[in-house]
Design a protein around this motif. Structure first.
Motif, PDB file in Angstrom:
ATOM      1  N   GLN A  27       1.118  13.040 -17.335  1.00  0.00           N
ATOM      2  CA  GLN A  27       2.402  12.365 -17.128  1.00  0.00           C
ATOM      3  C   GLN A  27       2.304  11.277 -16.078  1.00  0.00           C
ATOM      4  O   GLN A  27       2.980  10.251 -16.187  1.00  0.00           O
ATOM      5  N   VAL A  28       1.505  11.495 -15.051  1.00  0.00           N
ATOM      6  CA  VAL A  28       1.289  10.518 -13.994  1.00  0.00           C
ATOM      7  C   VAL A  28      -0.207  10.261 -13.883  1.00  0.00           C
ATOM      8  O   VAL A  28      -0.996  11.195 -13.739  1.00  0.00           O
ATOM      9  N   HIS A  29      -0.571   8.996 -13.952  1.00  0.00           N
ATOM     10  CA  HIS A  29      -1.961   8.595 -13.807  1.00  0.00           C
ATOM     11  C   HIS A  29      -2.140   7.890 -12.479  1.00  0.00           C
ATOM     12  O   HIS A  29      -1.331   7.050 -12.097  1.00  0.00           O
ATOM     13  N   LEU A  30      -3.207   8.220 -11.789  1.00  0.00           N
ATOM     14  CA  LEU A  30      -3.509   7.642 -10.489  1.00  0.00           C
ATOM     15  C   LEU A  30      -4.888   7.014 -10.528  1.00  0.00           C
ATOM     16  O   LEU A  30      -5.840   7.624 -11.028  1.00  0.00           O
ATOM     17  N   VAL A  31      -4.993   5.804 -10.000  1.00  0.00           N
ATOM     18  CA  VAL A  31      -6.257   5.096  -9.969  1.00  0.00           C
ATOM     19  C   VAL A  31      -6.525   4.625  -8.552  1.00  0.00           C
ATOM     20  O   VAL A  31      -5.745   3.856  -7.989  1.00  0.00           O
ATOM     21  N   GLU A  32      -7.635   5.084  -7.980  1.00  0.00           N
ATOM     22  CA  GLU A  32      -8.022   4.696  -6.634  1.00  0.00           C
ATOM     23  C   GLU A  32      -9.000   3.529  -6.676  1.00  0.00           C
ATOM     24  O   GLU A  32      -9.755   3.366  -7.636  1.00  0.00           O
ATOM     25  N   SER A  33      -8.995   2.746  -5.605  1.00  0.00           N
ATOM     26  CA  SER A  33      -9.938   1.656  -5.464  1.00  0.00           C
ATOM     27  C   SER A  33     -10.131   1.365  -3.979  1.00  0.00           C
ATOM     28  O   SER A  33      -9.370   1.834  -3.138  1.00  0.00           O
ATOM     29  N   GLY A  34     -11.151   0.593  -3.666  1.00  0.00           N
ATOM     30  CA  GLY A  34     -11.366   0.143  -2.301  1.00  0.00           C
ATOM     31  C   GLY A  34     -12.478   0.833  -1.548  1.00  0.00           C
ATOM     32  O   GLY A  34     -12.792   0.448  -0.418  1.00  0.00           O
ATOM     33  N   GLY A  35     -13.084   1.847  -2.138  1.00  0.00           N
ATOM     34  CA  GLY A  35     -14.177   2.519  -1.472  1.00  0.00           C
ATOM     35  C   GLY A  35     -15.417   1.650  -1.398  1.00  0.00           C
ATOM     36  O   GLY A  35     -15.509   0.607  -2.039  1.00  0.00           O
ATOM     37  N   GLY A  36     -16.364   2.091  -0.601  1.00  0.00           N
ATOM     38  CA  GLY A  36     -17.599   1.342  -0.458  1.00  0.00           C
ATOM     39  C   GLY A  36     -18.462   1.910   0.636  1.00  0.00           C
ATOM     40  O   GLY A  36     -18.179   2.972   1.189  1.00  0.00           O
ATOM     41  N   SER A  37     -19.528   1.197   0.936  1.00  0.00           N
ATOM     42  CA  SER A  37     -20.471   1.591   1.985  1.00  0.00           C
ATOM     43  C   SER A  37     -20.314   0.659   3.178  1.00  0.00           C
ATOM     44  O   SER A  37     -20.382  -0.561   3.030  1.00  0.00           O
TER      45      SER A  37
ATOM     46  N   ALA B 288      -2.881   3.334  -7.233  1.00  0.00           N
ATOM     47  CA  ALA B 288      -1.810   2.876  -8.102  1.00  0.00           C
ATOM     48  C   ALA B 288      -1.381   4.012  -9.025  1.00  0.00           C
ATOM     49  O   ALA B 288      -2.217   4.602  -9.710  1.00  0.00           O
ATOM     50  N   ALA B 289      -0.101   4.292  -9.038  1.00  0.00           N
ATOM     51  CA  ALA B 289       0.450   5.349  -9.868  1.00  0.00           C
ATOM     52  C   ALA B 289       1.207   4.753 -11.044  1.00  0.00           C
ATOM     53  O   ALA B 289       1.925   3.766 -10.902  1.00  0.00           O
ATOM     54  N   SER B 290       1.050   5.360 -12.196  1.00  0.00           N
ATOM     55  CA  SER B 290       1.767   4.929 -13.382  1.00  0.00           C
ATOM     56  C   SER B 290       2.204   6.150 -14.181  1.00  0.00           C
ATOM     57  O   SER B 290       1.693   7.249 -13.975  1.00  0.00           O
TER      58      SER B 290
ATOM     59  N   GLY C 130       2.006  21.619  -3.932  1.00  0.00           N
ATOM     60  CA  GLY C 130       2.802  20.828  -4.846  1.00  0.00           C
ATOM     61  C   GLY C 130       2.141  19.561  -5.353  1.00  0.00           C
ATOM     62  O   GLY C 130       2.780  18.776  -6.056  1.00  0.00           O
ATOM     63  N   TRP C 131       0.877  19.352  -5.008  1.00  0.00           N
ATOM     64  CA  TRP C 131       0.163  18.166  -5.488  1.00  0.00           C
ATOM     65  C   TRP C 131      -0.313  18.416  -6.908  1.00  0.00           C
ATOM     66  O   TRP C 131      -1.227  19.214  -7.135  1.00  0.00           O
ATOM     67  N   ARG C 132       0.303  17.754  -7.838  1.00  0.00           N
ATOM     68  CA  ARG C 132       0.068  18.040  -9.255  1.00  0.00           C
ATOM     69  C   ARG C 132      -0.856  17.051  -9.932  1.00  0.00           C
ATOM     70  O   ARG C 132      -1.628  17.437 -10.818  1.00  0.00           O
ATOM     71  N   TYR C 133      -0.783  15.794  -9.539  1.00  0.00           N
ATOM     72  CA  TYR C 133      -1.541  14.740 -10.215  1.00  0.00           C
ATOM     73  C   TYR C 133      -2.607  14.185  -9.291  1.00  0.00           C
ATOM     74  O   TYR C 133      -2.344  13.902  -8.119  1.00  0.00           O
ATOM     75  N   TRP C 134      -3.799  14.022  -9.829  1.00  0.00           N
ATOM     76  CA  TRP C 134      -4.945  13.584  -9.040  1.00  0.00           C
ATOM     77  C   TRP C 134      -5.676  12.434  -9.712  1.00  0.00           C
ATOM     78  O   TRP C 134      -5.796  12.389 -10.934  1.00  0.00           O
ATOM     79  N   GLY C 135      -6.174  11.514  -8.897  1.00  0.00           N
ATOM     80  CA  GLY C 135      -7.003  10.439  -9.393  1.00  0.00           C
ATOM     81  C   GLY C 135      -8.447  10.871  -9.502  1.00  0.00           C
ATOM     82  O   GLY C 135      -8.823  12.000  -9.174  1.00  0.00           O
TER      83      GLY C 135
END
Length: 127
Positions: A1-11, A23-25, A113-118
């Motif tokens: 129902q909810v999609h999460l996309v993470e970005s910005g990681g790195g070394s 970003a949640a959609s 209560g954390w239901r949706y994960w990226g």
């Protein structure tokens, strides 16, 4: 129902900075809070920062307080994590999550209560 996309990681080198974004959609009306958790190999998942998207109230783990800042943007369906003064022990896979949270008590507990994960974004800090 909810999609999460993470970005910005790195070394990065110790002392450096990163800004992670999530970003949640989907049916985001089913949630009222977002958070960042991290997990290093062989370690349990650890909550580092959380925010109630309506009130803007934030919560941080003691280990990151003063260095990490969670904040919403883009109509509150996106959340960022500004990470400063990175340490090697910050190295982990960072996960964004969204859920329906009724109390701030134990908000950084991954089962609260954390239901949706990226899928996660990797942060690697060299000494």
């Amino acid at each position: 129902q909810v999609h999460l996309v993470e970005s910005g990681g790195g070394s990065v080198q110790a002392g450096g900075s990163l800004r992670l974004s999530c970003a949640a959609s989907g049916y985001t009306s089913k949630t009222n809070a977002m958070a960042w958790f991290r997990q290093a190999p062989g370690k349990e998942r650890e909550g580092v920062a959380a925010i109630f998207t309506s009130s803007g109230s934030t919560y941080y783990a003691d280990s990151v307080k003063g260095r990490f800042t969670i904040s919403p943007y883009n109509a509150k369906n996106t959340v960022s994590l500004q990470i400063n003064s990175l340490k090697p022990e910050d190295t982990a896979m960072y996960y964004c999550t969204a859920g329906l949270i009724f109390t701030s008590t134990d908000i950084l507990n991954p089962t609260s209560g954390w239901r949706y994960w990226g899928q996660g974004t990797q942060v690697t800090v060299s000494a």
